[in-house]
Design a protein around this motif. Structure first.
Motif, PDB file in Angstrom:
ATOM      1  N   GLY A 101      -8.439 -12.109   6.616  1.00  0.00           N
ATOM      2  CA  GLY A 101      -7.513 -11.025   6.323  1.00  0.00           C
ATOM      3  C   GLY A 101      -8.140  -9.761   5.801  1.00  0.00           C
ATOM      4  O   GLY A 101      -7.431  -8.846   5.396  1.00  0.00           O
ATOM      5  N   SER A 102      -9.450  -9.659   5.815  1.00  0.00           N
ATOM      6  CA  SER A 102     -10.103  -8.490   5.226  1.00  0.00           C
ATOM      7  C   SER A 102      -9.910  -7.220   6.052  1.00  0.00           C
ATOM      8  O   SER A 102      -9.964  -6.120   5.513  1.00  0.00           O
ATOM      9  N   ASP A 103      -9.688  -7.361   7.349  1.00  0.00           N
ATOM     10  CA  ASP A 103      -9.578  -6.178   8.191  1.00  0.00           C
ATOM     11  C   ASP A 103      -8.173  -5.980   8.756  1.00  0.00           C
ATOM     12  O   ASP A 103      -7.978  -5.336   9.773  1.00  0.00           O
ATOM     13  N   LYS A 104      -7.179  -6.535   8.081  1.00  0.00           N
ATOM     14  CA  LYS A 104      -5.804  -6.392   8.542  1.00  0.00           C
ATOM     15  C   LYS A 104      -5.274  -4.993   8.214  1.00  0.00           C
ATOM     16  O   LYS A 104      -5.639  -4.412   7.190  1.00  0.00           O
ATOM     17  N   PRO A 105      -4.386  -4.452   9.066  1.00  0.00           N
ATOM     18  CA  PRO A 105      -3.772  -3.157   8.738  1.00  0.00           C
ATOM     19  C   PRO A 105      -2.844  -3.319   7.539  1.00  0.00           C
ATOM     20  O   PRO A 105      -2.406  -4.436   7.233  1.00  0.00           O
ATOM     21  N   ALA A 106      -2.546  -2.227   6.878  1.00  0.00           N
ATOM     22  CA  ALA A 106      -1.681  -2.302   5.694  1.00  0.00           C
ATOM     23  C   ALA A 106      -0.902  -0.996   5.551  1.00  0.00           C
ATOM     24  O   ALA A 106      -1.300   0.051   6.079  1.00  0.00           O
ATOM     25  N   ILE A 107       0.207  -1.083   4.830  1.00  0.00           N
ATOM     26  CA  ILE A 107       1.016   0.101   4.536  1.00  0.00           C
ATOM     27  C   ILE A 107       1.560  -0.074   3.115  1.00  0.00           C
ATOM     28  O   ILE A 107       1.849  -1.192   2.678  1.00  0.00           O
ATOM     29  N   SER A 108       1.686   1.019   2.396  1.00  0.00           N
ATOM     30  CA  SER A 108       2.112   0.934   0.999  1.00  0.00           C
ATOM     31  C   SER A 108       3.627   1.014   0.873  1.00  0.00           C
ATOM     32  O   SER A 108       4.329   1.507   1.768  1.00  0.00           O
ATOM     33  N   VAL A 109       4.122   0.542  -0.249  1.00  0.00           N
ATOM     34  CA  VAL A 109       5.555   0.638  -0.556  1.00  0.00           C
ATOM     35  C   VAL A 109       5.990   2.100  -0.585  1.00  0.00           C
ATOM     36  O   VAL A 109       7.062   2.463  -0.076  1.00  0.00           O
ATOM     37  N   ALA A 110       5.168   2.956  -1.169  1.00  0.00           N
ATOM     38  CA  ALA A 110       5.500   4.378  -1.270  1.00  0.00           C
ATOM     39  C   ALA A 110       5.626   5.019   0.122  1.00  0.00           C
ATOM     40  O   ALA A 110       6.500   5.857   0.357  1.00  0.00           O
ATOM     41  N   GLU A 111       4.752   4.616   1.043  1.00  0.00           N
ATOM     42  CA  GLU A 111       4.807   5.171   2.403  1.00  0.00           C
ATOM     43  C   GLU A 111       6.071   4.729   3.130  1.00  0.00           C
ATOM     44  O   GLU A 111       6.708   5.529   3.818  1.00  0.00           O
ATOM     45  N   ILE A 112       6.458   3.475   2.957  1.00  0.00           N
ATOM     46  CA  ILE A 112       7.694   3.003   3.578  1.00  0.00           C
ATOM     47  C   ILE A 112       8.899   3.704   2.959  1.00  0.00           C
ATOM     48  O   ILE A 112       9.826   4.116   3.664  1.00  0.00           O
ATOM     49  N   ALA A 113       8.878   3.860   1.644  1.00  0.00           N
ATOM     50  CA  ALA A 113       9.981   4.541   0.956  1.00  0.00           C
ATOM     51  C   ALA A 113      10.127   5.978   1.452  1.00  0.00           C
ATOM     52  O   ALA A 113      11.245   6.494   1.586  1.00  0.00           O
ATOM     53  N   ARG A 114       9.001   6.620   1.742  1.00  0.00           N
ATOM     54  CA  ARG A 114       9.043   7.986   2.258  1.00  0.00           C
ATOM     55  C   ARG A 114       9.694   8.025   3.641  1.00  0.00           C
ATOM     56  O   ARG A 114      10.517   8.902   3.929  1.00  0.00           O
ATOM     57  N   LEU A 115       9.364   7.067   4.483  1.00  0.00           N
ATOM     58  CA  LEU A 115       9.996   6.990   5.801  1.00  0.00           C
ATOM     59  C   LEU A 115      11.500   6.743   5.663  1.00  0.00           C
ATOM     60  O   LEU A 115      12.307   7.303   6.423  1.00  0.00           O
ATOM     61  N   GLN A 116      11.874   5.914   4.700  1.00  0.00           N
ATOM     62  CA  GLN A 116      13.292   5.655   4.473  1.00  0.00           C
ATOM     63  C   GLN A 116      14.037   6.931   4.091  1.00  0.00           C
ATOM     64  O   GLN A 116      15.174   7.157   4.518  1.00  0.00           O
ATOM     65  N   GLU A 117      13.394   7.773   3.301  1.00  0.00           N
ATOM     66  CA  GLU A 117      14.003   9.057   2.931  1.00  0.00           C
ATOM     67  C   GLU A 117      14.176   9.960   4.149  1.00  0.00           C
ATOM     68  O   GLU A 117      15.170  10.675   4.280  1.00  0.00           O
ATOM     69  N   LEU A 118      13.213   9.916   5.049  1.00  0.00           N
ATOM     70  CA  LEU A 118      13.222  10.799   6.210  1.00  0.00           C
ATOM     71  C   LEU A 118      14.280  10.433   7.238  1.00  0.00           C
ATOM     72  O   LEU A 118      14.657  11.263   8.070  1.00  0.00           O
TER      73      LEU A 118
END
Length: 383
Positions: free
Chosen positions: A201-218
């Motif tokens: 799992g060292s090279d798996k893609p990732a996304i932060s909670v803050a980034e998802i929350a920003r998309l939710q706002e948009l």
């Protein structure tokens, strides 16, 4: 493209990489994974129906590893008590006369919530769960707090049978069926599962909670005016066919339509974004009825950059995209090319770049992406 738009597109790219990773690991689950992406961006709840052993739990767990927030997972039984989900009362506060819940590590602090065997929920926790699902609020006695949950996923091997559980099921706006994969894909399933067992799992893609929350706002900024007449027509047709689509659900579904547009990097919804309404069935018998009603509407859409789920059996053709990029490159190199034609090439390249992101085969995707990036470099240098 300004800096804000660029940042948004980069975040969407991150989400797509996460979804693409899940599709590689869980063969034949593309529909479920795309709906997870839609519900994450739209901040709505997803219900997965399917028998044991169809990777319902495994898919959610793998997704949780790719999001940096806290995850809460629980297998509900008829005897599950509120403390098991929300935490016990804080003994120290209780001695002082205050009823305060110690929620450390429990549902109220989770960014992603997974409730397995959801429809085993009993009356003791039903009202609390309804508040969590509908309003993202935890209320216990005089204690009330907003929850950070990005999405709640529920799973079950059956649909609700009594009326009390129907209210709980209704809070899951989007529904999807999880079956065993096609026998022809079994070898790919076995290979993917074995790779997952060995992967660190060292090279798996990732996304932060803050980034998802920003998309939710948009999603609230996506323009829905163009599709609203078709959407209203669709709701009326479903109701006339005997399907229960309440005003509350109709309002909330707009976020799903907006999420489909945003994931495709559009700030305006198009008729094909209504594909998401295929997944609002209450019974398995309704699935085909709803799909037929929705398909009539979205079949009229000839817009580019549609969500890939619109045509479930039509994946981007890597060879066709590659040939078109080569043709655009030759056109761009012509000395007599007009400014209007240059603008058209840019627009078309944006579309092809978006299509390229949905190519399932990683090697093919990289092969096609290389000439796209090269042409973009030439365009930027001539600007």
């Amino acid at each position: 493209m300004n800096e804000t738009q660029l940042a948004t597109h980069l975040t969407i790219d991150k989400l797509k990489q996460v979804l693409q990773h899940l599709k590689k690991v869980f063969v034949g689950k593309d529909e479920i994974i795309d709906l997870m992406g839609i519900c994450l961006v739209g901040r709505e709840n997803l219900f997965i129906l399917g028998p044991p052993g169809t990777a319902k739990s495994a898919t959610v767990r793998e997704l949780s590893k790719l999001i940096d927030g806290q995850t809460f997972e629980y297998l509900l039984t008829r005897f599950t008590e509120p403390n098991e989900l929300f935490g016990p009362f804080d003994i120290r506060k209780l001695r002082e006369g205050d009823l305060v819940t110690n929620t450390a590590g429990m549902l109220p602090e989770a960014s992603l919530i997974f409730l397995d065997e959801l429809l085993n929920a009993n009356s003791a926790i039903l009202n609390s769960l309804l508040m969590v699902l509908n309003e993202r609020i935890f209320r216990r006695g005089r204690e009330t707090r907003k929850l950070p949950a990005l999405m709640v996923i529920g799973a079950s091997n059956h649909l609700p049978e009594d009326e009390a559980l129907q209210a709980l099921f209704d809070r899951f706006l989007i529904r999807v069926k999880s079956d065993n994969v096609d026998p022809q894909e079994l070898d790919a399933v076995l290979n993917a599962g074995w790779v997952l067992e060995q992967h660190n799992g060292s090279d798996k893609p990732a996304i932060s909670v803050a980034e998802i929350a920003r998309l939710q706002e948009l999603t609230a900024k996506v323009d829905l005016q163009e599709v609203r007449p078709a959407y209203i027509e669709l709701i009326h047709k479903m109701r006339n066919a005997g399907l229960q689509v309440s005003d509350r659900r109709a309002v909330k579904l707009q976020r799903m339509i907006a999420a489909s547009a945003l994931i495709c990097k559009r700030n305006k919804a198009i008729p094909s974004d209504l594909w998401i309404l295929k997944h609002i069935w209450d019974t398995e018998e309704q699935r085909e009825i709803i799909a037929n009603i929705v398909n009539v509407i979205i079949a009229t859409d000839i817009s580019e950059n549609q969500h890939p789920r619109v045509k479930e059996n039509t994946k981007p053709d890597a060879e066709e995209i590659y040939k078109e990029v080569q043709h655009l490159t030759e056109q761009w190199a012509l000395p007599e090319i007009a400014m209007a034609e240059r603008s058209s090439i840019k627009d078309r390249l944006v579309h092809l770049n978006n299509r390229c992101e949905w190519i399932g085969n990683e090697a093919q995707r990289k092969y096609v992406q290389e000439p796209i990036d090269l042409l973009w470099k030439q365009i930027m240098q001539s600007a």
